[in-house]
Design a protein around this motif. Structure first.
Motif, short mmCIF file in Angstrom:
data_model
loop_
_atom_site.label_atom_id
_atom_site.label_comp_id
_atom_site.label_asym_id
_atom_site.label_seq_id
_atom_site.Cartn_x
_atom_site.Cartn_y
_atom_site.Cartn_z
N UNK A 43 22.03 -5.75 33.56
CA UNK A 43 22.19 -4.29 33.49
C UNK A 43 20.89 -3.56 33.18
N UNK A 44 19.81 -4.32 32.91
CA UNK A 44 18.53 -3.69 32.60
C UNK A 44 18.55 -2.90 31.31
N UNK A 45 19.26 -3.43 30.30
CA UNK A 45 19.40 -2.75 29.01
C UNK A 45 18.92 -3.67 27.90
N UNK A 46 18.49 -3.11 26.77
CA UNK A 46 18.10 -3.95 25.63
C UNK A 46 19.30 -4.78 25.13
N UNK A 47 19.02 -5.99 24.72
CA UNK A 47 20.10 -6.87 24.26
C UNK A 47 20.82 -6.28 23.06
N UNK A 48 20.11 -5.56 22.18
CA UNK A 48 20.76 -4.95 21.01
C UNK A 48 21.83 -3.94 21.45
N UNK A 49 21.57 -3.20 22.51
CA UNK A 49 22.57 -2.26 23.02
C UNK A 49 23.79 -3.00 23.56
N UNK A 50 23.55 -4.10 24.24
CA UNK A 50 24.64 -4.89 24.79
C UNK A 50 25.47 -5.49 23.66
N UNK A 51 24.81 -5.99 22.63
CA UNK A 51 25.53 -6.55 21.49
C UNK A 51 26.39 -5.49 20.82
N UNK A 52 25.86 -4.29 20.67
CA UNK A 52 26.64 -3.19 20.08
C UNK A 52 27.84 -2.86 20.95
N UNK A 53 27.65 -2.87 22.27
CA UNK A 53 28.75 -2.60 23.19
C UNK A 53 29.81 -3.70 23.09
N UNK A 54 29.37 -4.94 23.02
CA UNK A 54 30.32 -6.05 22.91
C UNK A 54 31.11 -5.96 21.60
N UNK A 55 30.45 -5.59 20.52
CA UNK A 55 31.16 -5.44 19.26
C UNK A 55 32.21 -4.34 19.35
N UNK A 56 31.87 -3.24 20.02
CA UNK A 56 32.83 -2.16 20.16
C UNK A 56 33.99 -2.58 21.08
N UNK B 200 28.60 3.38 17.57
CA UNK B 200 29.15 4.08 18.72
C UNK B 200 28.26 3.85 19.94
N UNK B 201 28.88 3.51 21.02
CA UNK B 201 28.19 3.23 22.27
C UNK B 201 28.79 4.16 23.32
N UNK B 202 27.99 4.60 24.24
CA UNK B 202 28.49 5.53 25.26
C UNK B 202 29.61 4.88 26.08
N UNK B 203 30.54 5.70 26.50
CA UNK B 203 31.64 5.22 27.35
C UNK B 203 31.09 4.62 28.64
N UNK B 204 30.02 5.18 29.14
CA UNK B 204 29.40 4.68 30.37
C UNK B 204 28.90 3.25 30.19
#
Length: 154
Positions: free
Chosen positions: A39-52, A6-10
């Motif tokens: 976006x100044x975010x960790x790549x792991x967060x971005x990958x999780x967002x892309x998967x979602x 789960x990734x934040x809607x934001x």
């Protein structure tokens, strides 16, 4: 591929907007490392967002599970469906997506491809949001309600 966390809607909104705005601006679909940097975010967060986002059919990930193959209607790799608009060239996975690129950009455009039967070159021209030049028939070999059964084949 792992189930998306789960990734934040934001964050989902920020990633989605960045991907589409960057693609429209540069013609290149950004990949996870580029998105993370922008976006100044960790790549792991971005990958999780892309998967979602992929699970929600907003975009299509490549076979490796992390790179973007298509941010519908934009294709990240060269394809037989080229859209020339505003002095730039974009790719769509199919004719449907190529026309979607034209609609997404909101610009006059020429779509170039070739006949799937005889390989003759085909061009469609869109001016002022209307098809102004083009001959032929667009054939969808798979009914729309089955496109996501195998979106790469469709």
């Amino acid at each position: 591929m792992n189930q998306p966390t789960d990734v934040s809607e934001s964050l989902l909104r920020d990633v989605r907007l960045h991907v589409f705005e960057e693609t429209a601006r540069t013609t290149r679909v950004p990949q996870p490392a580029q998105i993370a940097s922008a976006l100044g975010r960790p790549e792991a967060e971005i990958q999780a967002a892309l998967q979602q986002l992929a699970a929600g059919r907003v975009l299509i990930l490549a076979a490796n599970g992390t790179d973007i193959w298509a941010a519908n209607p934009f294709c990240a790799v060269p394809s037989p469906f080229t859209v020339d608009a505003g002095g730039k060239s974009y790719f769509g996975i199919c004719i449907w997506d190529a026309l979607g690129v034209v609609a997404a950009l909101g610009k006059d455009a020429v779509v170039r491809t070739c006949c799937g039967d005889c390989s003759a070159p085909l061009e469609l021209e869109v001016t002022g949001g209307r098809l102004t030049r083009g001959e032929g028939v667009i054939h969808f070999g798979v009914p729309a309600h089955h496109w996501w059964d195998n979106i790469g084949f469709t």
